[in-house]
Write an enzyme that holds these catalytic residues in place. Structure first.
Site, PDB file in Angstrom:
ATOM      1  N   LYS A  96      11.241   9.282   0.052  1.00 59.88           N
ATOM      2  CA  LYS A  96      11.290  10.734   0.171  1.00 59.88           C
ATOM      3  C   LYS A  96      11.305  11.407  -1.201  1.00 59.88           C
ATOM      4  CE  LYS A  96      11.635  11.470   4.652  1.00 59.88           C
ATOM      5  NZ  LYS A  96      12.673  12.365   5.108  1.00 59.88           N
TER       6      LYS A  96
ATOM      7  N   LYS B 260       3.057  10.842   2.768  1.00 63.09           N
ATOM      8  CA  LYS B 260       3.759  11.012   4.047  1.00 63.09           C
ATOM      9  C   LYS B 260       3.616  12.471   4.464  1.00 63.09           C
ATOM     10  CE  LYS B 260       8.219  10.436   6.384  1.00 63.09           C
ATOM     11  NZ  LYS B 260       8.245  11.798   6.942  1.00 63.09           N
TER      12      LYS B 260
ATOM     13  N   CYS C 201      39.064  -3.359 -16.070  1.00 63.46           N
ATOM     14  CA  CYS C 201      40.398  -3.570 -16.631  1.00 63.46           C
ATOM     15  C   CYS C 201      40.709  -5.061 -16.586  1.00 63.46           C
ATOM     16  CB  CYS C 201      41.427  -2.788 -15.820  1.00 63.46           C
ATOM     17  SG  CYS C 201      43.145  -3.253 -16.154  1.00 63.46           S
TER      18      CYS C 201
ATOM     19  N   ASP D  55       3.753  15.883   6.624  1.00 63.59           N
ATOM     20  CA  ASP D  55       4.780  16.510   7.445  1.00 63.59           C
ATOM     21  C   ASP D  55       4.106  17.141   8.654  1.00 63.59           C
ATOM     22  OD1 ASP D  55       7.251  17.317   8.244  1.00 63.59           O
ATOM     23  OD2 ASP D  55       7.403  18.994   6.857  1.00 63.59           O
TER      24      ASP D  55
ATOM     25  N   GLU E 175       0.839  -1.197   0.000  1.00 62.23           N
ATOM     26  CA  GLU E 175       0.000   0.000   0.000  1.00 62.23           C
ATOM     27  C   GLU E 175       0.876   1.248   0.000  1.00 62.23           C
ATOM     28  OE1 GLU E 175      -0.925   1.268   3.692  1.00 62.23           O
ATOM     29  OE2 GLU E 175      -1.740   3.059   2.821  1.00 62.23           O
TER      30      GLU E 175
ATOM     31  N   CYS F 259      42.556   0.573 -20.099  1.00 60.77           N
ATOM     32  CA  CYS F 259      42.739   1.046 -18.729  1.00 60.77           C
ATOM     33  C   CYS F 259      43.703   2.228 -18.722  1.00 60.77           C
ATOM     34  CB  CYS F 259      43.288  -0.086 -17.867  1.00 60.77           C
ATOM     35  SG  CYS F 259      43.767   0.432 -16.206  1.00 60.77           S
TER      36      CYS F 259
ATOM     37  N   CYS G 262      47.998  -4.791 -13.364  1.00 59.13           N
ATOM     38  CA  CYS G 262      47.554  -3.395 -13.360  1.00 59.13           C
ATOM     39  C   CYS G 262      47.974  -2.774 -12.032  1.00 59.13           C
ATOM     40  CB  CYS G 262      46.037  -3.310 -13.513  1.00 59.13           C
ATOM     41  SG  CYS G 262      45.387  -1.631 -13.377  1.00 59.13           S
TER      42      CYS G 262
ATOM     43  N   CYS H  51      47.175   0.974 -16.885  1.00 63.48           N
ATOM     44  CA  CYS H  51      48.125  -0.025 -17.394  1.00 63.48           C
ATOM     45  C   CYS H  51      48.011  -0.265 -18.890  1.00 63.48           C
ATOM     46  CB  CYS H  51      47.958  -1.354 -16.655  1.00 63.48           C
ATOM     47  SG  CYS H  51      46.420  -2.220 -17.026  1.00 63.48           S
TER      48      CYS H  51
ATOM     49  N   TYR I  16      -3.626   6.728  10.427  1.00 64.07           N
ATOM     50  CA  TYR I  16      -3.066   5.800   9.442  1.00 64.07           C
ATOM     51  C   TYR I  16      -2.387   4.581  10.073  1.00 64.07           C
ATOM     52  CZ  TYR I  16       1.223   8.420  10.560  1.00 64.07           C
ATOM     53  OH  TYR I  16       2.268   9.026  11.208  1.00 64.07           O
TER      54      TYR I  16
END
Length: 695
Positions: free
Chosen positions: A328, A132, A440, A134, A128, A422, A446, A425, A241
């Protein structure tokens, strides 16, 4: 030590000393913000900034679990009540919620719930979604239908008794209908709508009185007036709620109970019920789109598993339920210019693109770098050098590029080409099918990978070796003294060579030697973390240690887990917190012959201490080592393990002579046979349930 400066440092780059200092500062700072918000109704930072502080604290604790403080904000909800109000004990704690900030977080929540419950992809899981709001959390207790008393959240266990003030709120019933249980605690949020807030502030201004910063502050300040006659003049409202103690079940689903609250005369939210992540995100978008037109402030969407029997099975973790999460709304954003894209090579060979930004302040912090994640992210957002971009700080305090402002892109702009070699190397950089990361192929040839792995091995949360900082590791590697981790423990053979180097005197060499010798004994979880297995951080290393208890058992189990049909593989993926992708990385590490050689070499140099979890319960199974095998029917393996651990047992993934109890479900195979050979006590699922029924 400047704490503000530390927060620009990524959590994975913090030293243990810096982490200790920052956790201390965060505990103090968050506690003060909680007092400002919950007690004084005058927050001094935004909700997004507050969330970032808590996330930073949690991320540091996850990396340095042994540094977690007794006053950690992770375990606390709200703030202690003010002395000016009478106190009241919540019969059922008022917990907080975990947070989600992205679609990926919502997907992870859904997956975690399904995994814990043992639901396959076809099983219906209703979740559900609701706004939210505040406002200020409130619990209202009714006995025999009559409003008995009302408490604020407080610290989650003890709240402020604001009964007289609540009696003045017009949409809170004083008497419930006859169908209400004898005892019921209705929980929800006290708020003030936007129009009423504007009117109140205008009246306050005309009187030369305090003007409130926002509706939430106005609602909280109004509810917590010592004079209820003042509260009576304030236009407060209440949304129901949730619930606390009840003398009988209110319904079978979350949405059923919300409808019942409505029938009792409470105002309730419009709720959406979805069967998948797509439906949840659709509800989120709908609520976010309508946000501005709502008469009250909201700062996100809450998702709750709809069926109450499933909520009960999922239970709680620390300060929040497993069955709910708050998604959020986006954090603060800012616009700047992306001046360059650099490529960093990590210890597992991943090429990570980093945006170098024209410095900009976001949420009070100057930001000059942002993660770009991978090639897909760059292509999906079509991010280019010299673009004007929108950035935001999300999750930990690592900034992200949200989008490009296409209208401000120059005409000669060209798409960014992700490197095929890379930068460290020159080896080919490839992307395996099904993976987002480009890696790499150089492996230990490396320098970035080899050196980064060695740095990780000696880091504070691994072997924690003084005298072997980043610069010394690089020098030892470049001079051929260290090629593998075990070579570190043979450095004493190179004392004559090291003594010829500038800055290395007899004392410093002796100190290094002592530091190395002192680390020949190491705890199993730190050893696992030191190995640098892909996706295995401190928390996962501790999970592996906790489940397998010793290195031999772990190696044996991973060898068997190479077969995805084996019980060893099932045990691994049933560890709460380890998914299939992570499991595959762990198995592949132990399967690779080079890593097997490294492990055997290290074992010849070290004493690895078995994992012994602390005993926190006085139940009959406290301190016992238990193993689950076979198919369980009354609960998932995750639930069974969680229950056993809550009773103080040590749950292992393999049977040994140290095992106390084997719980054998259907089709129990090799583990049961081994338990029989070792004389381990064996219980079936029903016997185990009966054994722990009254604990």
């Amino acid at each position: 030590m400047k704490i503000e400066g530390l927060r620009e440092v990524r959590v994975e780059d913090l030293s243990e000393l810096d982490a200790y200092a920052e956790l201390k500062a965060l505990a103090k700072e968050i506690h003060q913000h909680d007092k400002d918000y919950y007690q004084n109704d005058e927050p001094t930072i935004s909700d997004a900034d507050y969330d970032r502080l808590r996330q930073r604290n949690s991320a540091i604790e996850a990396r340095f679990p042994h540094l977690k403080r007794k006053d950690s904000p992770t375990d606390k909800v709200g703030a202690p009540v003010q002395s000016s109000f009478a106190k009241g004990q919540h019969s059922v704690p008022m917990l907080s919620l975990g947070n989600a900030f992205s679609e990926e977080d919502v997907t992870d929540f859904n997956d975690r719930v399904r995994r814990f419950l043992g639901f396959d992809s076809d099983a219906v899981l209703e979740i559900e979604a609701e706004p939210k709001i505040d406002g200020l959390s409130l619990s209202i207790r009714y006995e025999a239908g009559k409003l008995k008393y009302a408490l604020t959240r407080g610290d989650g266990s003890v709240g402020e008794n604001v009964t007289q003030n609540v009696m003045t709120i017009g949409n809170i019933p004083h008497q419930l209908p006859d169908d209400a249980p004898d005892i019921v605690e209705v929980r929800g949020e006290v708020y003030m709508d936007k129009n009423d807030f504007a009117t109140l502030n205008q009246q306050q201004e005309e009187k030369g009185a305090k003007v409130f910063a926002n509706p939430r502050n106005a609602a909280a300040g109004s509810l917590r007036q010592l004079d209820s006659e003042i509260t009576k003049t304030r236009p407060l409202k209440f949304f129901a709620y949730a619930w606390g103690e009840v003398s009988e079940q209110l319904g079978e689903t979350q949405s059923d109970i919300i409808k019942r609250f409505s029938s009792w005369g409470f105002d309730t939210y419009d709720i959406h019920v979805a069967n998948d992540v797509k439906g949840l995100l659709s509800a989120y978008q709908t609520i976010q789109t309508n946000r501005a037109s709502l008469p009250y402030d909201i700062d996100g969407v809450v998702y709750k598993v709809n069926r109450l029997d499933l909520q009960a099975r999922l239970g709680m973790i620390t300060r929040s339920p497993r069955w709910a999460i708050a998604h959020k709304f986006p954090a603060e954003q800012a616009q700047t210019i992306l001046e360059a894209i650099d490529i960093q090579v990590g210890r597992t060979g991943v090429l990570t693109p980093v945006a170098r930004l024209k410095p900009i302040t976001v949420g009070g912090v100057v930001v000059s770098n942002a993660t770009l994640h991978n090639d897909d992210e760059i292509k999906r957002k079509d991010i280019r050098i010299n673009d004007h971009v929108i950035i935001q700080r999300a999750g930990d305090v690592i900034p992200q590029v949200v989008s490009v402002i296409l209208e401000q892109r120059s005409e000669n702009s060209t798409p960014y080409e992700f490197p095929k070699t890379c930068p460290e190397c020159g080896s080919h950089a490839i992307r395996e099918e099904g993976e987002a990361a480009t890696r790499c192929t150089g492996g230990l040839i490396c320098p970035a990978q080899a050196v980064e792995r060695l740095k990780h091995f000696v880091s504070r949360n691994a072997f924690d070796m003084d005298g072997l900082g980043a610069k010394n590791i690089e020098k030892f590697w470049q001079n051929g003294l260290i090629k593998t981790p075990a070579d570190i423990f043979r450095l004493k053979d190179h004392q004559a060579t090291i003594a010829t180097w500038e800055g290395w005197k007899e004392k410093s060499i002796e100190n290094l030697k002592k530091s190395i010798e002192d680390k020949r004994k190491i705890a199993l979880d730190r050893f696992i973390y030191a190995l640098g297995i892909r996706q295995v951080g401190q928390a996962t290393a501790k999970l592996l240690a906790k489940n397998y208890l010793n290195l031999d058992a772990l190696q044996t189990a991973m060898k068997e887990a190479c077969n995805p049909e084996s019980s060893a593989y099932e045990d691994l993926i049933n560890i709460d917190g380890i998914g299939q992708s992570m499991a595959q990385d762990i198995i592949e590490f132990f399967e690779e012959s080079h890593n097997q050689d490294v492990l055997e070499d290290l074992k010849s140099q070290l004493s690895i201490i078995d994992f012994i979890p602390p005993t926190t319960s006085d139940s009959p199974v406290a301190g016992k080592i238990v193993v689950f095998t076979g198919t369980l029917h009354t609960m998932t393996r995750s639930e069974a393990k969680a229950k056993a651990e809550n009773l103080g047992a040590k749950v292992s993934g393999s049977v040994s002579k140290k095992t106390d109890i084997l719980i054998a479900g259907d089709s129990a195979g090799s583990k049961r046979k081994k338990a029989e050979e070792l004389g381990v006590q064996i219980m079936n699922e029903e016997e185990w349930q009966a054994f722990i029924a009254d604990l």
